[in-house]
Design an enzyme around this catalytic site. Structure first.
Site, mmCIF file in Angstrom:
data_model
loop_
_atom_site.group_PDB
_atom_site.id
_atom_site.type_symbol
_atom_site.label_atom_id
_atom_site.label_comp_id
_atom_site.label_asym_id
_atom_site.label_seq_id
_atom_site.Cartn_x
_atom_site.Cartn_y
_atom_site.Cartn_z
ATOM 1 N N LYS A 11 2.690 -9.355 -0.134
ATOM 2 C CA LYS A 11 3.168 -8.549 0.993
ATOM 3 C C LYS A 11 2.456 -7.211 1.002
ATOM 4 O O LYS A 11 2.480 -6.469 0.011
ATOM 5 C CB LYS A 11 4.688 -8.360 0.922
ATOM 6 C CG LYS A 11 5.247 -7.648 2.139
ATOM 7 C CD LYS A 11 6.756 -7.738 2.196
ATOM 8 C CE LYS A 11 7.311 -7.031 3.428
ATOM 9 N NZ LYS A 11 6.779 -7.565 4.692
ATOM 10 N N HIS A 14 9.893 -8.333 -2.804
ATOM 11 C CA HIS A 14 9.081 -9.328 -2.110
ATOM 12 C C HIS A 14 7.950 -9.813 -3.002
ATOM 13 O O HIS A 14 7.638 -9.209 -4.029
ATOM 14 C CB HIS A 14 8.488 -8.752 -0.818
ATOM 15 C CG HIS A 14 9.443 -8.729 0.330
ATOM 16 N ND1 HIS A 14 10.334 -7.702 0.546
ATOM 17 C CD2 HIS A 14 9.670 -9.632 1.324
ATOM 18 C CE1 HIS A 14 11.053 -7.965 1.624
ATOM 19 N NE2 HIS A 14 10.670 -9.125 2.113
ATOM 20 N N SER A 34 11.837 -7.311 12.717
ATOM 21 C CA SER A 34 11.422 -7.098 11.330
ATOM 22 C C SER A 34 11.768 -8.299 10.478
ATOM 23 O O SER A 34 11.193 -8.498 9.408
ATOM 24 C CB SER A 34 12.100 -5.845 10.767
ATOM 25 O OG SER A 34 13.512 -5.981 10.790
ATOM 26 N N THR A 48 5.225 -9.410 12.587
ATOM 27 C CA THR A 48 4.368 -8.629 11.700
ATOM 28 C C THR A 48 4.977 -7.249 11.490
ATOM 29 O O THR A 48 5.426 -6.604 12.448
ATOM 30 C CB THR A 48 2.958 -8.472 12.299
ATOM 31 O OG1 THR A 48 2.431 -9.767 12.600
ATOM 32 C CG2 THR A 48 2.022 -7.756 11.335
#
Length: 232
Positions: free
Chosen positions: A135, A131, A97, A72
């Protein structure tokens, strides 16, 4: 191995499928409104939740002496608190990450390139990450890791999402439909540009790496990274 899934969204479901394919069992599937009932049955926990839940999820595992792998992002202002708790309780913790094998190789390439480019100040570094629109955090944890890699190996001091000053690395964070994750590191001068890019084609790489990390950390104590898992 018995696995607790802390976070049961799209990533959690992909992790579940890969874990089952590798012969593991799932003893807890925790969504945002669920309890930790069943966590004590787990050999290891994998946290792919949301920023607001990450610290409580990781803490619950460490307090119960259950090794925890967390992918996370967006909560790292509390990272050192989790490291301290892990050491206090003699627990086991990995934060990444990004758990993709390709991204972790990309991190190594980024560090090496930053060392080379530090000798040529006419090139200015910048980052772009793209992304999917779901997100929540911006920039991505992967982009932050890339920026930190450049900072540790050059004269840059900070990263920023706003207008970059002389010693800042500008990060452009874009959100588009159906993009698992694309990261580009760029060095640009008045004459030319140098770019390296990692493009994820699906969530499979992230999920597979998380399961590999969970298999690796089982039975260990300490605070680790994917460099330890992959022996980089």
């Amino acid at each position: 191995m018995k696995i607790a899934l802390l976070g049961y969204g799209k990533m959690g479901k992909v992790i579940e499928r890969i874990a089952l394919e590798r012969g593991h069992g799932i003893v807890l599937r925790k969504g945002s409104n669920d309890t930790f009932d069943g966590l004590e049955l787990a050999d290891v926990a994998i946290d792919f939740s949301i920023p607001d839940a990450a610290v409580s999820n990781i803490s619950a595992c460490i307090e119960r002496n259950i090794p925890v792998v967390s992918g996370t992002t967006g909560w790292l202002e509390r990272y050192e608190d989790m490291v301290s708790l892990c050491k206090e309780k003699n627990g086991a913790f990995i934060y990444g990450s990004n758990f993709s094998l390709g991204v972790n190789l990309f991190f190594e390439l980024n560090d090496h390139l930053a060392k080379m480019m530090a000798k040529f100040p006419q090139y200015r570094a910048s980052l772009q990450e793209i992304h999917h629109t779901q997100k929540l955090d911006k920039p991505s944890g992967t982009a932050i890791s890339l920026a930190k890699g450049i900072i540790e190996n050059s004269g840059y001091k900070n990263w920023t999402l706003t207008e970059a000053k002389e010693n800042d690395i500008a990060i452009e964070a874009l959100r588009e439909e159906n993009v698992p994750g694309t990261h580009t590191v760029k060095y640009e001068s008045g004459i030319d540009s140098i770019e390296i890019t990692h493009t994820a084609h699906s969530r499979e790489g992230f999920a597979f790496g998380a399961v590999i990390a969970a298999e690796w950390i089982a039975g260990k104590t300490g605070v680790f990274t994917m460099k330890d898992v992959l022996d980089l």
